[in-house]
Design a protein around this motif. Structure first.
Motif, PDB file in Angstrom:
ATOM      1  N   THR A  40      -8.466  -2.910   1.715  1.00 17.22           N
ATOM      2  CA  THR A  40      -7.430  -3.386   2.619  1.00 17.22           C
ATOM      3  C   THR A  40      -7.365  -2.546   3.880  1.00 17.22           C
ATOM      4  O   THR A  40      -7.275  -3.074   4.987  1.00 17.22           O
ATOM      5  CB  THR A  40      -6.062  -3.364   1.905  1.00 17.22           C
ATOM      6  OG1 THR A  40      -6.158  -4.154   0.723  1.00 17.22           O
ATOM      7  CG2 THR A  40      -4.965  -3.904   2.797  1.00 17.22           C
ATOM      8  N   VAL A  41      -7.438  -1.233   3.727  1.00 22.16           N
ATOM      9  CA  VAL A  41      -7.271  -0.339   4.871  1.00 22.16           C
ATOM     10  C   VAL A  41      -8.505  -0.318   5.763  1.00 22.16           C
ATOM     11  O   VAL A  41      -8.392  -0.175   6.980  1.00 22.16           O
ATOM     12  CB  VAL A  41      -6.917   1.083   4.382  1.00 22.16           C
ATOM     13  CG1 VAL A  41      -6.932   2.086   5.511  1.00 22.16           C
ATOM     14  CG2 VAL A  41      -5.552   1.067   3.717  1.00 22.16           C
ATOM     15  N   THR A  42      -9.682  -0.488   5.199  1.00 19.82           N
ATOM     16  CA  THR A  42     -10.899  -0.354   6.003  1.00 19.82           C
ATOM     17  C   THR A  42     -11.487  -1.691   6.451  1.00 19.82           C
ATOM     18  O   THR A  42     -11.729  -1.901   7.632  1.00 19.82           O
ATOM     19  CB  THR A  42     -11.976   0.422   5.229  1.00 19.82           C
ATOM     20  OG1 THR A  42     -12.233  -0.243   3.999  1.00 19.82           O
ATOM     21  CG2 THR A  42     -11.537   1.837   4.969  1.00 19.82           C
ATOM     22  N   LEU A  44     -10.367  -5.029   6.159  1.00 18.70           N
ATOM     23  CA  LEU A  44      -9.565  -6.093   6.754  1.00 18.70           C
ATOM     24  C   LEU A  44      -9.325  -5.928   8.252  1.00 18.70           C
ATOM     25  O   LEU A  44      -9.449  -6.900   8.999  1.00 18.70           O
ATOM     26  CB  LEU A  44      -8.249  -6.258   6.001  1.00 18.70           C
ATOM     27  CG  LEU A  44      -8.395  -6.828   4.587  1.00 18.70           C
ATOM     28  CD1 LEU A  44      -7.028  -6.988   3.940  1.00 18.70           C
ATOM     29  CD2 LEU A  44      -9.129  -8.139   4.587  1.00 18.70           C
ATOM     30  N   PRO A  45      -9.006  -4.725   8.753  1.00 18.09           N
ATOM     31  CA  PRO A  45      -8.870  -4.606  10.224  1.00 18.09           C
ATOM     32  C   PRO A  45     -10.184  -4.876  10.956  1.00 18.09           C
ATOM     33  O   PRO A  45     -10.187  -5.473  12.032  1.00 18.09           O
ATOM     34  CB  PRO A  45      -8.417  -3.158  10.432  1.00 18.09           C
ATOM     35  CG  PRO A  45      -7.809  -2.762   9.150  1.00 18.09           C
ATOM     36  CD  PRO A  45      -8.563  -3.501   8.096  1.00 18.09           C
ATOM     37  N   GLU A  47     -12.582  -6.899   9.922  1.00 15.69           N
ATOM     38  CA  GLU A  47     -12.782  -8.352   9.888  1.00 15.69           C
ATOM     39  C   GLU A  47     -11.889  -9.050  10.910  1.00 15.69           C
ATOM     40  O   GLU A  47     -12.336  -9.965  11.598  1.00 15.69           O
ATOM     41  CB  GLU A  47     -12.483  -8.893   8.488  1.00 15.69           C
ATOM     42  CG  GLU A  47     -13.535  -8.591   7.464  1.00 15.69           C
ATOM     43  CD  GLU A  47     -13.163  -9.146   6.095  1.00 15.69           C
ATOM     44  OE1 GLU A  47     -12.083  -9.753   5.949  1.00 15.69           O
ATOM     45  OE2 GLU A  47     -13.961  -8.956   5.172  1.00 15.69           O
ATOM     46  N   ALA A  48     -10.645  -8.622  10.993  1.00 18.26           N
ATOM     47  CA  ALA A  48      -9.724  -9.252  11.948  1.00 18.26           C
ATOM     48  C   ALA A  48     -10.203  -9.049  13.377  1.00 18.26           C
ATOM     49  O   ALA A  48     -10.139  -9.973  14.198  1.00 18.26           O
ATOM     50  CB  ALA A  48      -8.321  -8.682  11.763  1.00 18.26           C
ATOM     51  N   GLN A  49     -10.695  -7.865  13.680  1.00 18.08           N
ATOM     52  CA  GLN A  49     -11.171  -7.589  15.031  1.00 18.08           C
ATOM     53  C   GLN A  49     -12.431  -8.387  15.346  1.00 18.08           C
ATOM     54  O   GLN A  49     -12.578  -8.925  16.439  1.00 18.08           O
ATOM     55  CB  GLN A  49     -11.449  -6.101  15.198  1.00 18.08           C
ATOM     56  CG  GLN A  49     -11.802  -5.733  16.623  1.00 18.08           C
ATOM     57  CD  GLN A  49     -12.055  -4.246  16.772  1.00 18.08           C
ATOM     58  OE1 GLN A  49     -12.371  -3.578  15.805  1.00 18.08           O
ATOM     59  NE2 GLN A  49     -11.922  -3.746  17.981  1.00 18.08           N
ATOM     60  N   ILE A  55      -3.769  -8.691  14.886  1.00 19.38           N
ATOM     61  CA  ILE A  55      -3.154  -7.978  13.767  1.00 19.38           C
ATOM     62  C   ILE A  55      -1.687  -7.785  14.132  1.00 19.38           C
ATOM     63  O   ILE A  55      -1.358  -7.055  15.060  1.00 19.38           O
ATOM     64  CB  ILE A  55      -3.850  -6.627  13.514  1.00 19.38           C
ATOM     65  CG1 ILE A  55      -5.328  -6.857  13.202  1.00 19.38           C
ATOM     66  CG2 ILE A  55      -3.186  -5.894  12.360  1.00 19.38           C
ATOM     67  CD1 ILE A  55      -6.124  -5.580  13.004  1.00 19.38           C
ATOM     68  N   ASN A  59       1.270  -6.978   9.471  1.00 23.63           N
ATOM     69  CA  ASN A  59      -0.033  -6.577   8.946  1.00 23.63           C
ATOM     70  C   ASN A  59      -0.198  -5.061   9.008  1.00 23.63           C
ATOM     71  O   ASN A  59      -0.695  -4.441   8.062  1.00 23.63           O
ATOM     72  CB  ASN A  59      -1.169  -7.246   9.711  1.00 23.63           C
ATOM     73  CG  ASN A  59      -1.186  -8.745   9.553  1.00 23.63           C
ATOM     74  OD1 ASN A  59      -1.052  -9.462  10.529  1.00 23.63           O
ATOM     75  ND2 ASN A  59      -1.349  -9.230   8.333  1.00 23.63           N
ATOM     76  N   TRP A  60       0.200  -4.470  10.146  1.00 27.38           N
ATOM     77  CA  TRP A  60       0.112  -3.016  10.277  1.00 27.38           C
ATOM     78  C   TRP A  60       1.019  -2.321   9.270  1.00 27.38           C
ATOM     79  O   TRP A  60       0.652  -1.294   8.701  1.00 27.38           O
ATOM     80  CB  TRP A  60       0.455  -2.577  11.696  1.00 27.38           C
ATOM     81  CG  TRP A  60      -0.674  -2.803  12.648  1.00 27.38           C
ATOM     82  CD1 TRP A  60      -0.690  -3.668  13.701  1.00 27.38           C
ATOM     83  CD2 TRP A  60      -1.962  -2.167  12.626  1.00 27.38           C
ATOM     84  NE1 TRP A  60      -1.909  -3.607  14.327  1.00 27.38           N
ATOM     85  CE2 TRP A  60      -2.710  -2.685  13.695  1.00 27.38           C
ATOM     86  CE3 TRP A  60      -2.558  -1.212  11.806  1.00 27.38           C
ATOM     87  CZ2 TRP A  60      -4.013  -2.293  13.971  1.00 27.38           C
ATOM     88  CZ3 TRP A  60      -3.858  -0.810  12.072  1.00 27.38           C
ATOM     89  CH2 TRP A  60      -4.568  -1.346  13.142  1.00 27.38           C
ATOM     90  N   LEU A  63      -0.763  -2.360   6.003  1.00 28.10           N
ATOM     91  CA  LEU A  63      -1.852  -1.388   5.989  1.00 28.10           C
ATOM     92  C   LEU A  63      -1.326   0.035   5.816  1.00 28.10           C
ATOM     93  O   LEU A  63      -1.895   0.832   5.071  1.00 28.10           O
ATOM     94  CB  LEU A  63      -2.677  -1.507   7.267  1.00 28.10           C
ATOM     95  CG  LEU A  63      -3.524  -2.770   7.398  1.00 28.10           C
ATOM     96  CD1 LEU A  63      -4.112  -2.858   8.796  1.00 28.10           C
ATOM     97  CD2 LEU A  63      -4.617  -2.774   6.353  1.00 28.10           C
TER      98      LEU A  63
END
Length: 92
Positions: A40-42, A44-45, A47-49, A55, A59-60, A63
Motif C-alpha cells: 500500500t505504501v510503496t 499504490l502511489p 501506480e497512481a502517479q 491522490i 488517500n494520503w 497511506l
C-alpha cells in the motif's frame, strides 16, 4: 494384524500431511498480511502517479495510517518478541 497396522500408519501419515498443510496456510496468510502495508505504501502511489490519477487527501491519510501501523507493529515485535504461547515453538 498387518492390515490394521498399515491402516493406522496411513491414518497417522494423513493427519501429518493435513497438519503440515494447515501450518503452511496459516504462515502464508500471516506473511501476506504482513506485506499489505508495504504494498500500500510503496506500490499504490507509484501506480497512481503512472496512471495520472490524483491522490486525494483521504488517500494520503490512509497511506500515513498504513505506514504508522507498520512501524508500530515492528516496534512491538522488537520489544515483545515472539512471546505468544507456543508460537515461537513452531519450526518447519
Amino acid at each position: 494384524g498387518v492390515c490394521h497396522m498399515l491402516f493406522i500408519i496411513g491414518l497417522c501419515d494423513a493427519m501429518s500431511v493435513i497438519g503440515h498443510t494447515r501450518l503452511i496456510q496459516i504462515t502464508s496468510a500471516t506473511f501476506g498480511a504482513l506485506l499489505v502495508p508495504f504494498h500500500t505504501v510503496t506500490v499504490l502511489p507509484i501506480e497512481a502517479q503512472s496512471l495520472g490519477a490524483p491522490i486525494t487527501a483521504i488517500n494520503w491519510l490512509g497511506l500515513v495510517l498504513c505506514a504508522t501501523s507498520a512501524v508500530m507493529y515492528f516496534k512491538a515485535r522488537k520489544i515483545g518478541g515472539e512471546t505468544a504461547e507456543g508460537y515461537s515453538l513452531i519450526q518447519c
